[in-house]
Design an enzyme around this catalytic site. Structure first.
Site, PDB file in Angstrom:
ATOM      1  N   ASP A 292      65.871 -66.580  60.403  1.00  0.00           N
ATOM      2  CA  ASP A 292      65.453 -65.628  59.380  1.00  0.00           C
ATOM      3  C   ASP A 292      66.525 -64.535  59.347  1.00  0.00           C
ATOM      4  O   ASP A 292      66.688 -63.782  60.315  1.00  0.00           O
ATOM      5  CB  ASP A 292      64.071 -65.058  59.752  1.00  0.00           C
ATOM      6  CG  ASP A 292      63.582 -64.015  58.748  1.00  0.00           C
ATOM      7  OD1 ASP A 292      64.423 -63.400  58.060  1.00  0.00           O
ATOM      8  OD2 ASP A 292      62.355 -63.801  58.666  1.00  0.00           O
TER       9      ASP A 292
ATOM     10  N   LYS B  79      67.343 -56.384  50.454  1.00  0.00           N
ATOM     11  CA  LYS B  79      67.575 -55.401  51.520  1.00  0.00           C
ATOM     12  C   LYS B  79      69.055 -55.011  51.521  1.00  0.00           C
ATOM     13  O   LYS B  79      69.511 -54.380  50.580  1.00  0.00           O
ATOM     14  CB  LYS B  79      67.075 -55.970  52.843  1.00  0.00           C
ATOM     15  CG  LYS B  79      65.564 -56.136  52.833  1.00  0.00           C
ATOM     16  CD  LYS B  79      64.992 -56.758  54.077  1.00  0.00           C
ATOM     17  CE  LYS B  79      63.471 -56.853  53.941  1.00  0.00           C
ATOM     18  NZ  LYS B  79      62.854 -57.677  54.981  1.00  0.00           N
TER      19      LYS B  79
ATOM     20  N   ARG C 298      62.373 -46.061  61.769  1.00  0.00           N
ATOM     21  CA  ARG C 298      63.567 -46.907  61.598  1.00  0.00           C
ATOM     22  C   ARG C 298      64.570 -46.201  60.696  1.00  0.00           C
ATOM     23  O   ARG C 298      64.199 -45.632  59.671  1.00  0.00           O
ATOM     24  CB  ARG C 298      63.215 -48.219  60.878  1.00  0.00           C
ATOM     25  CG  ARG C 298      62.418 -49.197  61.622  1.00  0.00           C
ATOM     26  CD  ARG C 298      62.485 -50.551  60.925  1.00  0.00           C
ATOM     27  NE  ARG C 298      62.132 -50.493  59.501  1.00  0.00           N
ATOM     28  CZ  ARG C 298      62.034 -51.553  58.724  1.00  0.00           C
ATOM     29  NH1 ARG C 298      62.294 -52.766  59.199  1.00  0.00           N
ATOM     30  NH2 ARG C 298      61.710 -51.444  57.444  1.00  0.00           N
TER      31      ARG C 298
HETATM   32  C1  LIG Z   1      61.664 -58.291  54.820  1.00  0.00           C
HETATM   33  C2  LIG Z   1      61.463 -59.468  55.684  1.00  0.00           C
HETATM   34  C3  LIG Z   1      60.743 -60.576  55.236  1.00  0.00           C
HETATM   35  C4  LIG Z   1      60.046 -60.479  53.890  1.00  0.00           C
HETATM   36  O1  LIG Z   1      59.771 -61.652  53.245  1.00  0.00           O
HETATM   37  P1  LIG Z   1      59.398 -61.652  51.687  1.00  0.00           P
HETATM   38  O2  LIG Z   1      58.847 -62.984  51.462  1.00  0.00           O
HETATM   39  O3  LIG Z   1      60.690 -61.391  50.948  1.00  0.00           O
HETATM   40  O4  LIG Z   1      58.440 -60.552  51.403  1.00  0.00           O
HETATM   41  C5  LIG Z   1      60.657 -61.672  56.072  1.00  0.00           C
HETATM   42  N1  LIG Z   1      61.247 -61.676  57.296  1.00  0.00           N
HETATM   43  C6  LIG Z   1      61.937 -60.595  57.770  1.00  0.00           C
HETATM   44  C7  LIG Z   1      62.574 -60.623  59.119  1.00  0.00           C
HETATM   45  C8  LIG Z   1      62.055 -59.460  56.965  1.00  0.00           C
HETATM   46  O5  LIG Z   1      62.729 -58.398  57.422  1.00  0.00           O
END
Ligand SMILES: *Cc1c(COP(=O)(O)O)cnc(C)c1O
Length: 416
Positions: A201, A227, A375
């Site tokens: 991820d 992000k 954060r």
């Molecule tokens: C922001 C984030 C997500 C968010 O997932 P969405 O499906 O885009 O809402 C998932 N995993 C991590 C580590 C994140 O920081």
């Protein structure tokens, strides 16, 4: 002692400083939340106008071909690829990170089921971004084949947690709360040594730290574009599959966009070859069209330069908090070791939520995550050394004078 004058000298010598002009930043704000929602690239304004006025308004349905809407998810994937060490045709931009995790996890489980059906453990971190755990739990329930989710408590326990029972490991390259950074290559090697597959991820690492998915020989990866990449709120996410797996890709959400010949309108699903098969339905073209604007700015420099400034900025933040806020209950939870630090720094404080709100009221924007964690995201493309200085001076004022101790700073919004 670090001084404001010293920070200004560093700003003068900053080779990324000029790129700040390419972002539309509000006056009087120090934005330390680009790890949650990136800022607006100036070019996104004119791009949005063009997509809406010309591509949609004037050219209407022709734009599926004429403006390349149909191929946009794969073209964007190629645009993002150099940032993560992937090649052309290996990434598609579509759907959300959560949905993409579901798709790649279904693939990984299917591959493992054909090779090692006895492996039934999916390993993830207790401290993972919760959506990852929810998606894993959902797939396990849907499959109903005896898979179980095992939770890892500490990164240090990984070597013993991966066993011959492990089918798939899902890890955040950078932890969303602590900023802990895994060594992608070493961990991928460890996971493969146990005949398990790894899904990375990248939501908190894409555009934040350099990486090389192919050199690490990872299996699958997913990540946000809204992000660090500044793609805009809710912009679709990326999905990468190692070309090693392309011969056996499987789309569990077999919608028509993943069909080999969608306009045959046939009754049977025949998957497209390659990464395109991970598309499901019609894409949010307006939002998707803006993603390239942020990525274009990254492509004017490189991730090594961004990384070295990021480390200097996070080091500076940590040192200034030590220097200016000693004895004020700020407890660093981000690793000091560069090898294990992403691009945000987090501190616990017993009144973290109220402190953060008081800081936001002063124009210094960070965010809050349970429990007690403040954060601060560091984005080298539009933040300088003096910004960090001023952010910490504001933090010091909030803490020293107990400015946070007001009812208005204790009210919780829906989004923290
Ligand atoms: C922001 C984030 C997500 C968010 O997932 P969405 O499906 O885009 O809402 C998932 N995993 C991590 C580590 C994140 O920081």
């Amino acid at each position: 002692m670090i001084t404001l004058e010293q920070c200004r000298v560093w700003d003068q010598a900053d080779e990324l400083a000029a790129l700040r002009q390419q972002f539309d930043l509000p006056d009087g704000i120090i934005y330390l939340d680009g790890n949650s929602l990136g800022v607006l690239p100036r070019s996104a304004m004119s791009r949005a106008q063009d997509v809406i006025r010309r591509e949609w308004g004037a050219d209407l349905i022709n734009s599926w071909n004429k403006a390349g809407w149909w191929s946009l998810p794969v073209r964007l994937g190629d645009h993002v690829a150099p940032l993560v060490g992937a090649g052309a045709g290996e990434i598609v931009v579509t759907d959300t990170a959560s949905l993409n995790l579901f798709k790649v996890l279904a693939n990984a489980v299917r591959i493992q089921n054909s090779r090692h059906p006895e492996k039934k453990i999916i390993l993830a971190e207790r401290d993972a971004f919760p959506t990852d755990l929810y998606m894993i739990q959902g797939l396990i329930e849907l499959l109903d084949q005896g898979y179980a989710l095992q939770l890892l408590d500490e990164p240090g326990d990984l070597a013993t947690a991966v066993t011959e029972q492990t089918a798939v490991v899902v890890l955040s390259h950078v932890n969303y709360r602590t900023g802990y950074l895994y060594d992608m290559e070493a961990v991928t090697g460890l996971v493969h040594a146990h005949d398990a597959l790894i899904i990375w991820d990248l939501c908190h690492s894409i555009g934040a730290v350099p990486m090389n998915l192919k050199a690490a020989d990872a299996d699958f990866a997913i990540g946000c574009t809204y992000k660090y990449l500044n793609g805009g709120p809710g912009a679709p996410a990326m999905l990468w599959a190692n070309p090693r797996h392309h011969g056996a890709l499987w789309q569990p959400l077999s919608g028509w966009w993943g069909h080999a010949r969608p306009f045959d309108m046939s009754t049977e699903f025949v998957p497209a070859t390659g990464i395109r098969s991970f598309l499901c339905g019609t894409q949010p073209i307006v939002s998707m069209s803006l993603i390239a604007c942020g990525v274009d700015i990254f492509r004017q420099t490189d991730m090594q330069i961004i990384r070295s400034k990021s480390l200097r900025l996070t080091d500076l933040f940590i040192q200034l908090v030590e220097q200016e806020c000693a004895g004020l209950d700020m407890m660093l939870i981000t690793p000091l070791d560069h090898q294990h630090r992403g691009s945000h720094v987090s501190f616990r404080h017993p009144q973290g939520y109220a402190v953060l709100q008081a800081l936001i009221a002063r124009g210094v924007i960070g965010d809050y995550r349970e429990p007690e964690v403040m954060r601060f995201g560091v984005t080298p493309l539009y933040l300088g050394y003096s910004d960090i200085w001023h952010a910490v001076q504001n933090l010091k004022a909030v803490l020293q004078d107990r400015e946070w101790d007001q009812d208005r700073f204790r009210v919780r919004g829906l989004v923290t």
